[in-house]
Design a protein around this motif. Sequence first.
Motif, short mmCIF file in Angstrom:
data_model
loop_
_atom_site.label_atom_id
_atom_site.label_comp_id
_atom_site.label_asym_id
_atom_site.label_seq_id
_atom_site.Cartn_x
_atom_site.Cartn_y
_atom_site.Cartn_z
N GLU A 70 0.85 -1.20 0.00
CA GLU A 70 0.00 0.00 0.00
C GLU A 70 0.88 1.24 0.00
O GLU A 70 1.88 1.30 0.72
N THR A 71 0.51 2.25 -0.78
CA THR A 71 1.17 3.55 -0.77
C THR A 71 0.11 4.62 -0.95
O THR A 71 -0.74 4.51 -1.82
N TYR A 72 0.16 5.63 -0.09
CA TYR A 72 -0.75 6.77 -0.18
C TYR A 72 0.10 8.01 -0.34
O TYR A 72 0.96 8.29 0.51
N LEU A 73 -0.12 8.77 -1.41
CA LEU A 73 0.66 9.97 -1.69
C LEU A 73 -0.17 11.22 -1.39
O LEU A 73 -1.40 11.19 -1.42
N ASN A 74 0.53 12.30 -1.09
CA ASN A 74 -0.09 13.61 -0.85
C ASN A 74 -1.08 13.59 0.30
O ASN A 74 -2.13 14.23 0.24
N VAL A 75 -0.76 12.86 1.35
CA VAL A 75 -1.58 12.88 2.56
C VAL A 75 -1.34 14.24 3.19
O VAL A 75 -0.20 14.67 3.39
N MET A 76 -2.43 14.96 3.52
CA MET A 76 -2.30 16.33 4.01
C MET A 76 -3.04 16.49 5.32
O MET A 76 -4.19 16.10 5.45
N GLY A 77 -2.36 17.06 6.30
CA GLY A 77 -2.97 17.34 7.59
C GLY A 77 -2.95 16.12 8.51
O GLY A 77 -2.88 14.99 8.06
N TYR A 78 -2.96 16.38 9.80
CA TYR A 78 -2.84 15.28 10.77
C TYR A 78 -4.02 14.33 10.69
O TYR A 78 -3.86 13.11 10.78
N GLU A 79 -5.22 14.81 10.52
CA GLU A 79 -6.41 13.96 10.53
C GLU A 79 -6.46 13.01 9.33
O GLU A 79 -7.12 11.98 9.40
N ASP A 80 -5.77 13.35 8.25
CA ASP A 80 -5.71 12.46 7.08
C ASP A 80 -4.96 11.21 7.42
O ASP A 80 -5.15 10.16 6.91
#
Length: 80
Positions: A70-80
């Motif tokens: 799994e890879t998630y890119l451009n995660v923004m902000g703590y809640e993400d």
Amino acid sequence: SIYTDVDKLMKVGKAVRDKIMDTPFQKEFETELEAQWRRVSGGSDTFTFAVRSSATAEDLPDASFAGQQETYLNVMGYED
């Protein structure tokens, strides 16, 4: 058997994933995670980062497989 019944395997896999996603982090871990997020991001809600899967066997002396699952890119902000 889940090894030969694909539908059963999918149901069992979903039940396991749901259990993991529905289980909250321990409070001490959550507190430290947020503290480290603030340290790295400077507290910016627009700071982006990547989240990758990792396991002890993913990195070998001459090869790395981190993020293969799994890879998630451009995660923004703590809640993400």
